[in-house]
Design a protein around this motif. Sequence first.
Motif, PDB file in Angstrom:
ATOM      1  N   MET A  79       0.830  -1.202   0.000  1.00  0.00           N
ATOM      2  CA  MET A  79       0.000   0.000   0.000  1.00  0.00           C
ATOM      3  C   MET A  79       0.873   1.265   0.000  1.00  0.00           C
ATOM      4  O   MET A  79       1.993   1.257   0.513  1.00  0.00           O
ATOM      5  N   SER A  80       0.328   2.341  -0.555  1.00  0.00           N
ATOM      6  CA  SER A  80       1.025   3.628  -0.499  1.00  0.00           C
ATOM      7  C   SER A  80       0.891   4.193   0.916  1.00  0.00           C
ATOM      8  O   SER A  80      -0.017   3.803   1.659  1.00  0.00           O
ATOM      9  N   PRO A  81       1.772   5.121   1.285  1.00  0.00           N
ATOM     10  CA  PRO A  81       1.649   5.729   2.617  1.00  0.00           C
ATOM     11  C   PRO A  81       0.277   6.383   2.833  1.00  0.00           C
ATOM     12  O   PRO A  81      -0.303   6.264   3.919  1.00  0.00           O
ATOM     13  N   ALA A  82      -0.246   7.050   1.816  1.00  0.00           N
ATOM     14  CA  ALA A  82      -1.558   7.690   1.952  1.00  0.00           C
ATOM     15  C   ALA A  82      -2.651   6.652   2.171  1.00  0.00           C
ATOM     16  O   ALA A  82      -3.573   6.859   2.968  1.00  0.00           O
ATOM     17  N   SER A  83      -2.565   5.513   1.498  1.00  0.00           N
ATOM     18  CA  SER A  83      -3.550   4.440   1.679  1.00  0.00           C
ATOM     19  C   SER A  83      -3.492   3.874   3.091  1.00  0.00           C
ATOM     20  O   SER A  83      -4.521   3.554   3.678  1.00  0.00           O
ATOM     21  N   ARG A  84      -2.278   3.763   3.636  1.00  0.00           N
ATOM     22  CA  ARG A  84      -2.138   3.259   5.010  1.00  0.00           C
ATOM     23  C   ARG A  84      -2.778   4.211   6.002  1.00  0.00           C
ATOM     24  O   ARG A  84      -3.460   3.786   6.940  1.00  0.00           O
ATOM     25  N   VAL A  85      -2.562   5.519   5.800  1.00  0.00           N
ATOM     26  CA  VAL A  85      -3.156   6.515   6.699  1.00  0.00           C
ATOM     27  C   VAL A  85      -4.674   6.470   6.583  1.00  0.00           C
ATOM     28  O   VAL A  85      -5.387   6.490   7.593  1.00  0.00           O
ATOM     29  N   ASN A  86      -5.192   6.384   5.351  1.00  0.00           N
ATOM     30  CA  ASN A  86      -6.643   6.310   5.159  1.00  0.00           C
ATOM     31  C   ASN A  86      -7.227   5.073   5.817  1.00  0.00           C
ATOM     32  O   ASN A  86      -8.301   5.133   6.421  1.00  0.00           O
ATOM     33  N   MET A  87      -6.535   3.945   5.720  1.00  0.00           N
ATOM     34  CA  MET A  87      -7.005   2.712   6.348  1.00  0.00           C
ATOM     35  C   MET A  87      -7.043   2.875   7.876  1.00  0.00           C
ATOM     36  O   MET A  87      -8.010   2.496   8.527  1.00  0.00           O
ATOM     37  N   MET A  88      -5.990   3.507   8.445  1.00  0.00           N
ATOM     38  CA  MET A  88      -5.942   3.719   9.883  1.00  0.00           C
ATOM     39  C   MET A  88      -7.060   4.660  10.336  1.00  0.00           C
ATOM     40  O   MET A  88      -7.714   4.419  11.347  1.00  0.00           O
ATOM     41  N   LEU A  89      -7.310   5.720   9.569  1.00  0.00           N
ATOM     42  CA  LEU A  89      -8.370   6.656   9.926  1.00  0.00           C
ATOM     43  C   LEU A  89      -9.739   5.994   9.862  1.00  0.00           C
ATOM     44  O   LEU A  89     -10.600   6.248  10.702  1.00  0.00           O
ATOM     45  N   LYS A  90      -9.955   5.130   8.853  1.00  0.00           N
ATOM     46  CA  LYS A  90     -11.225   4.415   8.747  1.00  0.00           C
ATOM     47  C   LYS A  90     -11.407   3.475   9.933  1.00  0.00           C
ATOM     48  O   LYS A  90     -12.488   3.390  10.519  1.00  0.00           O
ATOM     49  N   MET A  91     -10.344   2.764  10.313  1.00  0.00           N
ATOM     50  CA  MET A  91     -10.423   1.858  11.454  1.00  0.00           C
ATOM     51  C   MET A  91     -10.720   2.645  12.729  1.00  0.00           C
ATOM     52  O   MET A  91     -11.532   2.229  13.557  1.00  0.00           O
ATOM     53  N   GLN A  92     -10.068   3.816  12.886  1.00  0.00           N
ATOM     54  CA  GLN A  92     -10.307   4.665  14.056  1.00  0.00           C
ATOM     55  C   GLN A  92     -11.757   5.158  14.064  1.00  0.00           C
ATOM     56  O   GLN A  92     -12.413   5.139  15.100  1.00  0.00           O
ATOM     57  N   TYR A  93     -12.249   5.580  12.915  1.00  0.00           N
ATOM     58  CA  TYR A  93     -13.620   6.073  12.809  1.00  0.00           C
ATOM     59  C   TYR A  93     -14.610   4.956  13.156  1.00  0.00           C
ATOM     60  O   TYR A  93     -15.562   5.167  13.901  1.00  0.00           O
ATOM     61  N   ASP A  94     -14.369   3.751  12.621  1.00  0.00           N
ATOM     62  CA  ASP A  94     -15.251   2.618  12.902  1.00  0.00           C
ATOM     63  C   ASP A  94     -15.218   2.231  14.385  1.00  0.00           C
ATOM     64  O   ASP A  94     -16.236   1.848  14.959  1.00  0.00           O
ATOM     65  N   PHE A  95     -14.053   2.333  15.019  1.00  0.00           N
ATOM     66  CA  PHE A  95     -13.912   1.924  16.409  1.00  0.00           C
ATOM     67  C   PHE A  95     -14.550   2.938  17.361  1.00  0.00           C
ATOM     68  O   PHE A  95     -15.291   2.578  18.272  1.00  0.00           O
ATOM     69  N   PHE A  96     -14.255   4.222  17.148  1.00  0.00           N
ATOM     70  CA  PHE A  96     -14.731   5.240  18.077  1.00  0.00           C
ATOM     71  C   PHE A  96     -16.138   5.726  17.778  1.00  0.00           C
ATOM     72  O   PHE A  96     -16.779   6.315  18.626  1.00  0.00           O
ATOM     73  N   LYS A  97     -16.627   5.519  16.570  1.00  0.00           N
ATOM     74  CA  LYS A  97     -17.979   5.937  16.183  1.00  0.00           C
ATOM     75  C   LYS A  97     -18.204   7.406  16.547  1.00  0.00           C
ATOM     76  O   LYS A  97     -19.113   7.763  17.267  1.00  0.00           O
ATOM     77  N   TRP A  98     -17.333   8.263  16.009  1.00  0.00           N
ATOM     78  CA  TRP A  98     -17.388   9.694  16.329  1.00  0.00           C
ATOM     79  C   TRP A  98     -18.782  10.276  16.111  1.00  0.00           C
ATOM     80  O   TRP A  98     -19.223  11.134  16.872  1.00  0.00           O
ATOM     81  N   ASN A  99     -19.447   9.828  15.059  1.00  0.00           N
ATOM     82  CA  ASN A  99     -20.743  10.434  14.716  1.00  0.00           C
ATOM     83  C   ASN A  99     -21.880   9.987  15.638  1.00  0.00           C
ATOM     84  O   ASN A  99     -22.939  10.591  15.639  1.00  0.00           O
ATOM     85  N   THR A 100     -21.701   8.941  16.426  1.00  0.00           N
ATOM     86  CA  THR A 100     -22.784   8.455  17.280  1.00  0.00           C
ATOM     87  C   THR A 100     -22.547   8.725  18.765  1.00  0.00           C
ATOM     88  O   THR A 100     -23.380   8.394  19.585  1.00  0.00           O
ATOM     89  N   ASN A 101     -21.406   9.304  19.102  1.00  0.00           N
ATOM     90  CA  ASN A 101     -21.091   9.574  20.495  1.00  0.00           C
ATOM     91  C   ASN A 101     -20.943  11.080  20.701  1.00  0.00           C
ATOM     92  O   ASN A 101     -19.852  11.632  20.559  1.00  0.00           O
ATOM     93  N   PRO A 102     -22.040  11.767  21.070  1.00  0.00           N
ATOM     94  CA  PRO A 102     -21.983  13.224  21.199  1.00  0.00           C
ATOM     95  C   PRO A 102     -21.127  13.706  22.373  1.00  0.00           C
ATOM     96  O   PRO A 102     -20.718  14.852  22.397  1.00  0.00           O
TER      97      PRO A 102
END
Length: 61
Positions: free
Chosen positions: A24-47
Motif C-alpha cells: 500500500m502507499s503511505p496515503a492508503s495506510r493513513v486512510n485505512m488507519m483513519l477508517k479503522m479509528q472512525y469505525d472503532f470510536f464511532k465519532w458520529n454516534t457519540n456526542p
Amino acid sequence: MEKIVRIGKIENQDDFRRDDIRKMSPASRVNMMLKMQYDFFKWNTNPKMERIVTIKKMDCR
C-alpha cells in the motif's frame, strides 16, 4: 472490484497481512488507519466524545 482469496495456513496470516500493507502507499495506510479509528470510536454516534483533529501535510514520495 477485485477480490483476492488466499488459501493458506493460520500461521501464514500475519505474513499475508504484512505483505498487503507493504504494497500500500503511505496515503492508503493513513486512510485505512483513519477508517479503522472512525469505525472503532464511532465519532458520529457519540456526542459526548469531542473529536480534536490536527491536519498535517504528508510528503508521500
